[in-house]
Scaffold this motif. Sequence first.
Motif, PDB file in Angstrom:
ATOM      1  N   VAL A 263      69.518  76.542   5.044  1.00 56.03           N
ATOM      2  CA  VAL A 263      68.058  76.497   5.147  1.00 56.03           C
ATOM      3  C   VAL A 263      67.487  77.902   5.316  1.00 56.03           C
ATOM      4  O   VAL A 263      66.474  78.263   4.699  1.00 56.03           O
ATOM      5  CB  VAL A 263      67.623  75.583   6.318  1.00 56.03           C
ATOM      6  CG1 VAL A 263      66.133  75.753   6.616  1.00 56.03           C
ATOM      7  CG2 VAL A 263      67.929  74.123   5.984  1.00 56.03           C
ATOM      8  N   TRP A 264      68.148  78.723   6.130  1.00 54.54           N
ATOM      9  CA  TRP A 264      67.677  80.093   6.340  1.00 54.54           C
ATOM     10  C   TRP A 264      67.783  80.909   5.051  1.00 54.54           C
ATOM     11  O   TRP A 264      66.877  81.677   4.703  1.00 54.54           O
ATOM     12  CB  TRP A 264      68.473  80.753   7.463  1.00 54.54           C
ATOM     13  CG  TRP A 264      68.030  82.146   7.791  1.00 54.54           C
ATOM     14  CD1 TRP A 264      68.680  83.315   7.530  1.00 54.54           C
ATOM     15  CD2 TRP A 264      66.811  82.519   8.441  1.00 54.54           C
ATOM     16  NE1 TRP A 264      67.960  84.381   7.976  1.00 54.54           N
ATOM     17  CE2 TRP A 264      66.799  83.930   8.554  1.00 54.54           C
ATOM     18  CE3 TRP A 264      65.737  81.802   8.955  1.00 54.54           C
ATOM     19  CZ2 TRP A 264      65.759  84.630   9.141  1.00 54.54           C
ATOM     20  CZ3 TRP A 264      64.687  82.490   9.548  1.00 54.54           C
ATOM     21  CH2 TRP A 264      64.695  83.887   9.632  1.00 54.54           C
ATOM     22  N   THR A 265      68.887  80.714   4.327  1.00 53.93           N
ATOM     23  CA  THR A 265      69.062  81.409   3.051  1.00 53.93           C
ATOM     24  C   THR A 265      67.973  81.033   2.055  1.00 53.93           C
ATOM     25  O   THR A 265      67.457  81.878   1.318  1.00 53.93           O
ATOM     26  CB  THR A 265      70.446  81.070   2.455  1.00 53.93           C
ATOM     27  OG1 THR A 265      71.467  81.514   3.353  1.00 53.93           O
ATOM     28  CG2 THR A 265      70.654  81.729   1.108  1.00 53.93           C
ATOM     29  N   GLU A 266      67.598  79.756   2.050  1.00 52.79           N
ATOM     30  CA  GLU A 266      66.647  79.251   1.067  1.00 52.79           C
ATOM     31  C   GLU A 266      65.187  79.501   1.450  1.00 52.79           C
ATOM     32  O   GLU A 266      64.338  79.704   0.583  1.00 52.79           O
ATOM     33  CB  GLU A 266      66.861  77.742   0.865  1.00 52.79           C
ATOM     34  CG  GLU A 266      68.178  77.393   0.198  1.00 52.79           C
ATOM     35  CD  GLU A 266      68.220  77.833  -1.253  1.00 52.79           C
ATOM     36  OE1 GLU A 266      67.434  77.312  -2.064  1.00 52.79           O
ATOM     37  OE2 GLU A 266      69.025  78.722  -1.575  1.00 52.79           O
ATOM     38  N   THR A 267      64.892  79.433   2.766  1.00 53.30           N
ATOM     39  CA  THR A 267      63.480  79.466   3.183  1.00 53.30           C
ATOM     40  C   THR A 267      63.107  80.624   4.088  1.00 53.30           C
ATOM     41  O   THR A 267      61.949  81.055   4.095  1.00 53.30           O
ATOM     42  CB  THR A 267      63.107  78.154   3.909  1.00 53.30           C
ATOM     43  OG1 THR A 267      63.759  78.111   5.199  1.00 53.30           O
ATOM     44  CG2 THR A 267      63.517  76.934   3.093  1.00 53.30           C
ATOM     45  N   GLY A 268      64.048  81.110   4.910  1.00 52.61           N
ATOM     46  CA  GLY A 268      63.708  82.129   5.898  1.00 52.61           C
ATOM     47  C   GLY A 268      62.710  81.642   6.930  1.00 52.61           C
ATOM     48  O   GLY A 268      62.010  82.456   7.545  1.00 52.61           O
ATOM     49  N   ALA A 269      62.665  80.318   7.164  1.00 53.52           N
ATOM     50  CA  ALA A 269      61.689  79.723   8.091  1.00 53.52           C
ATOM     51  C   ALA A 269      62.379  79.310   9.387  1.00 53.52           C
ATOM     52  O   ALA A 269      63.121  78.317   9.411  1.00 53.52           O
ATOM     53  CB  ALA A 269      61.013  78.512   7.445  1.00 53.52           C
TER      54      ALA A 269
END
Length: 329
Positions: A263-269
């Motif tokens: 998720v962090w890789t894809e969104t940085g959220a």
Amino acid sequence: MKLANIIGHGEIIRALCRAVEQNRVSHAYLFAGPDGVGKTTTALAFGAALLCRQPDCGDACGQCRDCRQVAGQNHPDLHRIAPEGASIKIGQMREMLRRITLSPYQGQRQIFLVEQADLMTHEAANCLLKTLEEPPAGTVLVLISDRPQALLPTILSRCQIFTFHPLPAEQVAGILERETAVSRDELELLARLTGGCPGRAVRLAGMKGGYFAVRQRVVDMAAGLGRASVTEACRQAALLAEDKEQALVYLELFLLWYRDLLVWTETGAPGLLFNQDYLPLVDREARFYSRTRLLAIIKEIEGTRDSLLANVNTRLALEMLFMRLAGAA
């Protein structure tokens, strides 16, 4: 075991009570939503309302013999079907069909809860479909699934579908406070970490060794395995394999960790992470993996979890997983 006691999911609860009160109950329902969000709890409370001798505004009275039996998990007309190993098999569906042909033991209805319905084999799903096409009077089936997209479209089309969404963190914290003995600081963090799913939060709060200590060990293991030797990977697997139930819990936490990296890789959220309090480490570790690699790891962990549930050799399954996490297999 009352619908009124369920926290959250207000629209669903009102719809179910209204169906009971107006005697407009469907023959088949699908309760869909993430693991631990409250689907099974709601299904049991709905079953109690359907079997209750004197329902109050469409809800179980909580006092009659039927309500007490549902609460004690020994009502003869409430049946629960769950996976045997990694799947729900054709034999289980045939046994359900046999029971459906019989009259209710002590009331006007029989209730069948099919848990993790998406794990039905193809043969079992087709067997269920025959029941949904010609449902006998007085039979109510409730399918429960984390992955409704895996069910046959013909099954979905014959069910009334209720989709359960994650609860706000404050509601999860309230359930934790009621059901567990964790401190206020821990329950607020745990409520946030489990993504609005109170069942998952309660399960993790009761974890042997304490949730936060176990999570720290999982994070340390995950960070170390990415750069571990084959010998070290096998050593870690052997230690974890000593307790199969604990190993299953660890695998759930591994899934959350690698899901966060993806998720962090894809969104940085940060707000989308389960492990928000580990943000610097999430950011650092995510840099070592590609999207494709993370997806493969998540699939490997899910496969290992399913293998353990199917009673394969625990140590061998974990050794294979840990060697793959170390990039050695």
